[in-house]
Design a protein around this motif. Structure first.
Motif, short mmCIF file in Angstrom:
data_model
loop_
_atom_site.label_atom_id
_atom_site.label_comp_id
_atom_site.label_asym_id
_atom_site.label_seq_id
_atom_site.Cartn_x
_atom_site.Cartn_y
_atom_site.Cartn_z
N SER A 111 0.36 -1.56 0.29
CA SER A 111 -0.29 -0.13 0.20
C SER A 111 0.71 1.42 -0.02
CB SER A 111 -0.95 0.21 1.22
OG SER A 111 -1.47 -1.34 1.16
N VAL A 112 2.05 1.49 0.98
CA VAL A 112 2.76 2.12 0.93
C VAL A 112 3.70 2.51 -0.47
CG1 VAL A 112 4.61 3.08 1.55
CG2 VAL A 112 2.87 2.11 3.23
N ALA A 113 3.84 1.78 -0.93
CA ALA A 113 4.92 1.38 -2.16
C ALA A 113 3.60 2.68 -3.25
CB ALA A 113 4.77 0.07 -2.92
N ALA A 114 2.55 1.59 -2.72
CA ALA A 114 1.47 2.47 -4.60
C ALA A 114 1.17 4.11 -3.89
CB ALA A 114 -0.05 1.79 -4.56
N ALA A 115 1.67 4.19 -2.84
CA ALA A 115 1.15 5.87 -2.41
C ALA A 115 2.19 6.48 -2.62
CB ALA A 115 0.88 5.97 -0.91
N LEU A 116 3.78 6.29 -2.65
CA LEU A 116 5.03 6.55 -3.20
C LEU A 116 5.19 6.76 -4.40
CD1 LEU A 116 7.81 4.44 -0.25
CD2 LEU A 116 6.81 7.08 -0.16
N GLN B 216 5.66 10.08 -6.14
CA GLN B 216 6.41 10.91 -7.09
C GLN B 216 5.94 10.70 -8.49
OE1 GLN B 216 8.75 7.20 -6.52
NE2 GLN B 216 9.51 7.37 -4.35
N GLY B 217 4.73 11.02 -8.86
CA GLY B 217 4.31 11.45 -10.11
C GLY B 217 4.16 10.12 -11.33
N TYR B 218 4.46 9.19 -10.76
CA TYR B 218 3.68 8.39 -11.75
C TYR B 218 2.29 8.00 -11.92
CZ TYR B 218 9.02 6.33 -11.47
OH TYR B 218 10.25 6.69 -11.22
N GLU B 219 2.14 7.13 -12.89
CA GLU B 219 0.26 7.36 -12.81
C GLU B 219 0.38 6.05 -12.48
OE1 GLU B 219 -1.15 7.09 -17.24
OE2 GLU B 219 -2.73 6.12 -16.49
N LEU C 207 8.38 3.49 7.52
CA LEU C 207 7.17 3.36 6.47
C LEU C 207 5.84 2.81 7.61
CD1 LEU C 207 7.09 0.91 4.18
CD2 LEU C 207 5.31 0.48 5.30
N ARG C 208 5.41 2.57 8.58
CA ARG C 208 4.71 2.54 9.38
C ARG C 208 3.94 4.09 9.39
NH1 ARG C 208 1.16 -1.61 10.33
NH2 ARG C 208 2.72 -3.38 10.25
N GLU C 209 4.61 4.78 10.12
CA GLU C 209 4.32 6.17 10.50
C GLU C 209 4.10 7.12 9.16
OE1 GLU C 209 7.62 7.84 11.94
OE2 GLU C 209 8.20 6.13 13.65
N TYR C 210 4.36 6.81 8.08
CA TYR C 210 3.95 7.42 6.75
C TYR C 210 3.16 6.97 6.22
CZ TYR C 210 4.00 8.04 1.72
OH TYR C 210 3.74 8.63 0.98
#
Lengths: 359, 398
Positions: free
Chosen positions: A18-23, A27-30, A184-187
């Motif tokens: 989930s964080v991977a997707a959020a990051l 970062q501006g990816y589609e 990562l959890r904090e994020y």
């Protein structure tokens, strides 16, 4: 304006992906999210109760969907039940029946995530495929793509990625590889992701509380009893219900009484026997591996750090022979419970160089 | 936020920046419903109450029942409101079967087509587990029902026949009136799932001659959670939902006044538009089909030459292209369509309808359903064809 690069993110519904997707969104990816549905949770052992963190329960699919909604990205469930059965479950069952202790996650990565899903990535006109693995991809000065251990060394999951082919590395992204889990959890919390406080999944996703033995039994349909033998004398100590209930180095649940602690020191599928002995018999230096996958240059005779199971710190070993079919390695210090079916994975510093299956 | 569909005489909502071509799944809300929602919400009383608070909601129901009855060609009292098409189908099958069996225990056979909606198929399966014999009438690859098979399957043991008026995946229309006659000759009840017919062709349950017929509000520009089971006057069908005496003791549960009122409003405003809908949408579909054939090599339109509702095109895409991938690509580009399969619900099985029609699994996995509606425009169709052709060209090059 340049067209945004499009990334397909494999979302399991857990906090890491989930964080991977959020990051990536940040970062501006589609970003396009996808969950692989690998197991029909309605008909098998999977149990969707709280705390049973699996990647196959409907709860996880719904969590992934909720995260995708929060991030306002497209999201699809991709049905992978058939290939999962074919490449992961079948192999898992066969391995246990042959007295080995398999790692289904490696096959799931190799055959599903980074093959089947990679194909979907191309079909969806994406430039990259991202997952929530703790790993890093680095490009060397010479332009070679390298698989590198994650910043969070405890969470590092490169071990499960050793079988990836070199060709796929340029298409992969591991956005959480630079993160330590607590941060990562904090994020996730800060971003308000609905899964920020979700428990980490542990163990094998399709194995329920009753353990792998019960799972194999449900697949085979019966127990396959055989003798429990004392190592090295061969004295019969009793009967077991099937070699697939056991793993090398196991001490609990052996079903025998002894004045000294006994361990599973050998599983022999040829006569369906489980050998029990003192811990000292578990140690050895030599190992032979097959189906070796190479991701970086390795010289014969070189000393590398080798991990023989996921939670192994790694130990120095010499690459003795690099044959077509088999490689042999020799550890400097004897290692406990070198287990057939597990993988031996080589590292030079933080770079994963390759690995193979322990025979 | 609100933009309207193209037709001035019957407007419905439209999503900004998206082209919706999945009207067989659901339809956008009619503007006439949107305009009155708040007004209806304020009428919150229980229609069954004796006191005056119950009068206004009761009046809403009455008006809606009259309008819906008029829309489907029945007497208002033959209209029983339900929660939707699936409940109506379940009620018709189970209630119809139980009623028939209670009258004559030898009547244990239920005839359905091989391409019915899951709510009919699964209800039939349920009856099978209760001892019924289920007979499925084959439908050919071209979309033609095997009427010889049907006639030979009918006998004095047939309790109930349930055949859809129009298929949800391919749009094919089946010859209901003549099939009804045959069923009645052997004393069987006839139920028709009319969900995909309503609003697309003129519906008249009396001229169909059916004993029961199912309809769904949200497939016809109204709110979700509301449907109708038409039950012919004089026919008493065992209830599915027991409790209070609502719907003339046929279906218990406090009525979904908002949903029902919305259905009534659409019925009232839409009834005289059906023929212009038919012409407008049929013209668009022809454009679509011509475009598909011109720009997508190897595409097959399922049962192209058979009678179909005007808005539906089922296609088999060229080999090497998965319908699911095409759907996702289209979605990312802003088009809503569906595959013939139920993949989106997480199942790996390809469309049961298409495989029953004789398409291979591989073919069924290449299916795509495009269904037009009131809001659809010529530009929608053009943009869709361009996008689809591009996506397929790219997928084939992989």
């Amino acid at each position: 304006m340049l067209k945004k690069k499009r990334v397909l993110v494999a979302m399991s519904g857990g906090v890491d992906s989930s964080v991977a997707a959020a990051l990536l969104v940040e970062q501006g990816y589609e970003v396009v999210g996808a969950t692989m549905q690998v197991w029909d949770y309605s008909k098998n052992t999977c149990d969707v109760s709280e705390g049973f963190g699996t990647c196959c329960s409907s709860i996880d699919v719904e969590d992934a969907r909720a995260v995708a909604d929060a991030l306002q990205i497209p999201f699809y469930v991709i049905n992978c039940e058939e290939p999962f059965y074919q490449y992961v479950i079948d192999d898992f069952v066969q391995n246990y029946l042959q007295g080995q202790t398999p790692i289904p996650c490696v096959h799931c990565n190799g055959f599903l995530k980074f093959k089947y899903l990679l194909q979907k990535m191309k079909e969806l006109n994406c430039d990259y495929l991202a997952t929530g693995h703790y790993a890093k991809i680095k490009r060397s000065p010479s332009g070679e793509y390298q698989l590198i251990t994650s910043v969070d060394t405890w969470k590092d999951q490169t071990y499960f990625l050793f079988s990836l082919s070199k060709e796929v590395l340029p298409y992969l992204m591991f956005p959480v590889g630079d993160w330590e889990k607590p941060r990562l959890r904090e994020y996730a919390e800060k971003k308000g992701l609905p899964v920020a406080r979700k428990k980490d999944s542990t163990g094998i996703c399709f194995i329920g509380k009753e353990g792998h033995g019960a799972f194999i039994r449900s697949q085979v349909g019966k127990d396959i009893p055989g003798p429990l033998l004392r190592y090295p004398s061969g004295e019969k100590l009793g009967e077991h219900r099937g070699i697939f209930y056991f793993t090398y180095g196991q001490r609990k649940g052996l079903g025998v009484c002894s004045d000294r602690p006994l361990y599973v020191v050998k599983i022999d599928p040829s006569n369906n026997a489980v050998w029990l002995g003192e811990e000292e018999y578990l140690f050895s230096r030599e190992l032979k591996i097959k189906n070796v996958n190479v991701l970086g240059r390795i010289r014969k005779g070189e000393e590398l750090k080798v991990k023989i199971r996921f939670h192994h710190a790694g130990a120095a070993a010499e690459v003795c022979d690099v044959g077509e079919a088999f490689w042999s390695l020799r550890f400097k210090e004897p290692q406990r419970a070198i287990t057939p079916g597990q993988a031996a994975v080589f590292y030079r510093d933080s770079q994963l160089l390759g690995g193979g299956w322990i025979c | 936020m609100l933009i309207y569909g193209a037709m001035p005489d019957f407007r419905c909502l439209k999503e900004k920046g998206r082209i919706f071509l999945d009207h067989n799944a659901t339809t956008p809300l009619a503007q006439c419903v949107m305009d009155k929602l708040l007004e209806w919400a304020k009428v919150w009383g229980n229609p069954s109450s004796i006191h005056q608070t119950g009068r206004a909601p009761k009046a809403l129901l009455r008006e809606a029942r009259n309008a819906v009855g008029d829309f489907i060609g029945s007497h208002p009292l033959e209209v029983a409101f339900t929660s939707g098409g699936s409940e109506s189908n379940n009620w018709a099958l189970k209630g119809g079967y139980w009623t028939q069996k209670a009258k004559d225990p030898r009547r244990q056979e239920v005839i359905v087509s091989a391409v019915e909606h899951p709510s009919v198929m699964k209800a039939a399966k349920f009856l099978e587990d209760q001892g019924a014999k289920i007979i499925k009438v084959p439908v050919s690859r071209e979309g033609v029902m095997d009427l010889d098979f049907y006639e030979s399957a009918l006998n004095e043991k047939t309790a109930l026949v349930s055949i859809m008026y129009a298929n949800n995946e391919t749009g094919h229309i089946f010859p209901i009136p003549s099939m009804v006659k045959k069923a009645h000759e052997v004393g069987a009840l006839f139920h028709c799932d009319g969900v995909q017919a309503l609003g697309k062709v003129t519906v008249n349950v009396q001229s169909w001659g059916v004993d029961m017929a199912s309809f769904s509000a949200h497939k016809c520009y109204s709110l979700k959670g509301c449907g109708v089971l038409y039950i012919r006057k004089g026919l008493v069908v065992e209830s599915l939902i027991h409790g209070g005496g609502q719907e003339r003791r046929r279906r218990a549960g406090t009525e979904n006044t908002l949903g029902i009122a919305s259905f009534g409003e659409v019925a009232k405003n839409y009834k005289d538009q059906v023929s212009s809908f038919y012409e407008k949408v049929l013209a668009l579909r022809k454009r679509l089909e011509e475009g598909l054939k011109e720009f997508v090599d190897g595409v097959e339109i399922i049962g192209e030459n058979q009678k179909r509702v005007p808005n539906t095109v089922g296609v088999i895409l060229p080999s090497g292209v998965y319908g699911e991938s095409v759907l996702m690509n289209l979605d990312i580009e802003g088009f809503s369509v569906s595959t013939g399969s139920a993949c989106s619900s997480g199942s790996s099985e390809p469309s049961a309808t298409l495989t029953a029609m004789g398409f291979s699994r591989q073919e069924a996995e290449r299916s795509l359903r495009i269904s037009l509606g009131w809001g659809s425009t010529e530009e929608d169709i053009q943009e869709f064809i361009i996008a689809l052709a591009k996506i397929i060209r790219r997928l084939k090059s992989l």
